[in-house]
Design a protein around this motif. Structure first.
Motif, PDB file in Angstrom:
ATOM      1  N   SER A  69       6.772 -56.793  -7.977  1.00 36.86           N
ATOM      2  CA  SER A  69       7.901 -55.700  -9.352  1.00 36.86           C
ATOM      3  C   SER A  69       8.358 -54.628  -8.111  1.00 36.86           C
ATOM      4  O   SER A  69       8.978 -53.776  -8.525  1.00 36.86           O
ATOM      5  N   TYR A  70       7.558 -54.823  -6.921  1.00 36.88           N
ATOM      6  CA  TYR A  70       8.015 -53.415  -6.262  1.00 36.88           C
ATOM      7  C   TYR A  70       9.253 -54.226  -4.886  1.00 36.88           C
ATOM      8  O   TYR A  70       9.324 -53.187  -4.236  1.00 36.88           O
ATOM      9  N   SER A  71       9.205 -55.207  -4.803  1.00 37.94           N
ATOM     10  CA  SER A  71      10.757 -55.755  -4.539  1.00 37.94           C
ATOM     11  C   SER A  71      10.706 -55.611  -2.559  1.00 37.94           C
ATOM     12  O   SER A  71      11.718 -55.865  -1.960  1.00 37.94           O
ATOM     13  N   PHE A  72       9.676 -55.433  -1.997  1.00 37.35           N
ATOM     14  CA  PHE A  72       9.062 -55.900  -0.328  1.00 37.35           C
ATOM     15  C   PHE A  72       7.755 -57.028  -0.353  1.00 37.35           C
ATOM     16  O   PHE A  72       6.775 -57.264   0.756  1.00 37.35           O
ATOM     17  N   PRO A  73       7.713 -58.270  -0.420  1.00 38.42           N
ATOM     18  CA  PRO A  73       7.493 -59.125   0.152  1.00 38.42           C
ATOM     19  C   PRO A  73       7.533 -59.471   1.315  1.00 38.42           C
ATOM     20  O   PRO A  73       6.381 -59.831   2.138  1.00 38.42           O
ATOM     21  N   GLY A  74       8.457 -58.912   2.207  1.00 40.68           N
ATOM     22  CA  GLY A  74       8.507 -59.323   3.990  1.00 40.68           C
ATOM     23  C   GLY A  74       7.039 -57.966   4.154  1.00 40.68           C
ATOM     24  O   GLY A  74       6.562 -58.318   5.387  1.00 40.68           O
ATOM     25  N   VAL A  75       6.650 -57.033   3.607  1.00 35.39           N
ATOM     26  CA  VAL A  75       5.457 -56.399   3.933  1.00 35.39           C
ATOM     27  C   VAL A  75       3.967 -56.816   4.040  1.00 35.39           C
ATOM     28  O   VAL A  75       3.275 -56.488   5.163  1.00 35.39           O
TER      29      VAL A  75
ATOM     30  N   GLN B 253      14.119 -67.130  -7.029  1.00 35.74           N
ATOM     31  CA  GLN B 253      12.556 -66.815  -6.283  1.00 35.74           C
ATOM     32  C   GLN B 253      12.337 -65.732  -7.482  1.00 35.74           C
ATOM     33  O   GLN B 253      12.829 -65.439  -8.463  1.00 35.74           O
ATOM     34  N   SER B 254      10.803 -65.282  -7.302  1.00 34.64           N
ATOM     35  CA  SER B 254      10.266 -64.705  -8.675  1.00 34.64           C
ATOM     36  C   SER B 254      10.064 -63.396  -7.935  1.00 34.64           C
ATOM     37  O   SER B 254       9.299 -62.307  -8.612  1.00 34.64           O
ATOM     38  N   THR B 255      11.400 -62.737  -7.081  1.00 34.59           N
ATOM     39  CA  THR B 255      11.141 -61.380  -6.113  1.00 34.59           C
ATOM     40  C   THR B 255      12.521 -60.943  -7.330  1.00 34.59           C
ATOM     41  O   THR B 255      13.068 -61.124  -7.428  1.00 34.59           O
ATOM     42  N   ILE B 256      12.243 -59.410  -7.384  1.00 36.92           N
ATOM     43  CA  ILE B 256      12.783 -58.351  -7.959  1.00 36.92           C
ATOM     44  C   ILE B 256      13.701 -57.386  -7.165  1.00 36.92           C
ATOM     45  O   ILE B 256      13.286 -57.552  -5.225  1.00 36.92           O
TER      46      ILE B 256
ATOM     47  N   TYR C  18      16.314 -64.865 -11.765  1.00 37.06           N
ATOM     48  CA  TYR C  18      17.338 -63.713 -12.728  1.00 37.06           C
ATOM     49  C   TYR C  18      17.599 -62.803 -12.044  1.00 37.06           C
ATOM     50  O   TYR C  18      18.560 -61.674 -12.212  1.00 37.06           O
ATOM     51  N   CYS C  19      16.324 -61.959 -11.135  1.00 38.23           N
ATOM     52  CA  CYS C  19      16.691 -60.741 -10.782  1.00 38.23           C
ATOM     53  C   CYS C  19      16.743 -60.582  -9.268  1.00 38.23           C
ATOM     54  O   CYS C  19      16.683 -59.603  -8.347  1.00 38.23           O
TER      55      CYS C  19
END
Length: 372
Positions: free
Chosen positions: A223-229, A25-28, A350-351
């Motif tokens: 960068s904000y770690s909230f794809p679900g929003v 994945q590309s999300t932190i 890697y995040c």
């Protein structure tokens, strides 16, 4: 209208829920709402009390005044009327392209990059030229190649900064060269800016702070770690924003009351969220660098402290079949580079959390030993 299969999304749609060690994945590392509230030291009851009192109507169609003000504040010279809320950055990219690109228009797109940026223009009937990035130049494109591609009728140049999947950041000086080329023919420059370099955010320059005809897209997903929003935005000059409003009514209507409230809260606590993520990115990047140094069958042009990277394999097998066997035999998920037209490579996210990263990398190395 015809459009190509979305390579990375179709791979993840099929396989991500099968993974035990998802390092694709590309999300932190995504946060829960409780984690967000704890990070900020806030009373969860207050947030949920406010949510419970909110009427679940359509809410603010373009995003609430608080949302628009917070987003405008992320840029140097942007006011609220230039901000339009969207369904993630995918919605933002689609809106910008749908609003401005007509059949027969000439578009130049960085390649490989996020697939929307070249295949949506193609689906709209544009004539798309690909501006290639080069691994031996740290995944930068060549500005002279852009000068050769530009035409008097070029409508738009599309970039992904930082790049997905390579994590390469185009610096201000290079972006200024792109702007100079675009200005010479009056072309728009659309830049997907979802990846922020967390080692030094000041090293990032948005296209809308460089160019009157720049269009920035972004979201809370990476960068904000909230794809679900599922909240993103476009920022452009007032003329372009007015054009986009008409098209936006056909594609979204609103982001939703709950999503807007949560997005506002995340942006209000941006410093705390990014501090959490900066620590995670820098820790995991050090782990990745150490792993690459000790893994003889992998090389990597390291990303600029953003949440995606593109490893290169030295193996006698196609990466699509290798990644599928890797998943089925070890539970480790990567995105094969074929999904970005980069055979021999794979996207390595890697995040994720540190345990998943360390275990995933260890199992990947063990799997690579079959070729020794």
């Amino acid at each position: 209208m015809k459009i190509a299969e979305f390579g990375v999304e179709s791979w993840l749609n099929k396989w991500e829920k099968s993974a035990t060690y998802d390092i694709s994945q590309s999300t932190i590392a995504s946060m829960t709402i409780d984690e967000l509230l704890q990070t900020n030291g806030d009373d969860r009851n207050r947030f949920f009390d406010d949510l419970g009192k909110a009427k679940m109507n359509y809410g603010w169609i373009e995003g609430s005044p608080a949302f628009k003000q917070l987003v405008a504040g992320l840029y140097d010279n942007v006011h609220e009327s230039q901000v339009l809320q969207t369904n993630g950055a995918t919605g933002a990219n689609h809106l910008a392209l749908y609003s401005l690109i007509d059949p027969g228009d000439h578009v130049i797109s960085e390649y490989p990059s996020y697939q929307q940026l070249y295949d949506i223009p193609r689906s709209l009937g544009a004539d798309v030229d690909l501006w290639h990035i080069h691994e031996d130049a740290d995944w930068y494109p060549d500005i002279n190649e852009l000068k050769q591609l530009i035409r008097p009728d070029t409508k738009m140049i599309c970039l992904n900064n930082a790049n997905n999947p390579t994590g390469t950041l185009l610096d201000k000086a290079f972006l200024q060269q792109v702007v100079d080329v675009a200005k010479s023919v009056g072309a728009y420059v659309l830049v997907d800016e979802v990846y922020l370099p967390l080692d030094d955010p000041s090293a990032f320059t948005s296209i809308v702070d460089l160019y009157e005809k720049g269009i920035a897209t972004n979201s809370l997903s990476k960068s904000y770690s909230f794809p679900g929003v599922r909240i993103g935005w476009t920022v452009a000059n007032d003329t372009v924003s007015d054009i986009s409003r008409k098209y936006r009514d056909y594609t979204m209507i609103c982001g939703g009351v709950f999503n807007d409230m949560l997005a506002v809260y995340i942006l209000q606590h941006r410093d705390q969220v990014l501090a959490r993520n900066r620590k995670l990115v820098m820790t995991n990047l050090a782990i990745l660098k150490d792993w690459v140094a000790n893994e003889p069958r992998v090389s990597l042009v390291f990303p600029k402290a953003v949440s995606t990277s593109c490893i290169k394999f030295d193996i006698p097998e196609g990466t699509e079949s290798f990644c599928l066997r890797l998943l089925k035999e070890t539970g480790v998920l990567l995105v094969p580079g074929d999904r970005f037209d980069l055979p021999g490579h794979a996207r390595l996210g890697y995040c994720t959390d540190e345990t998943t990263l360390r275990t995933g990398l260890q199992k990947l190395s063990e799997f690579l030993r079959q070729f020794d």
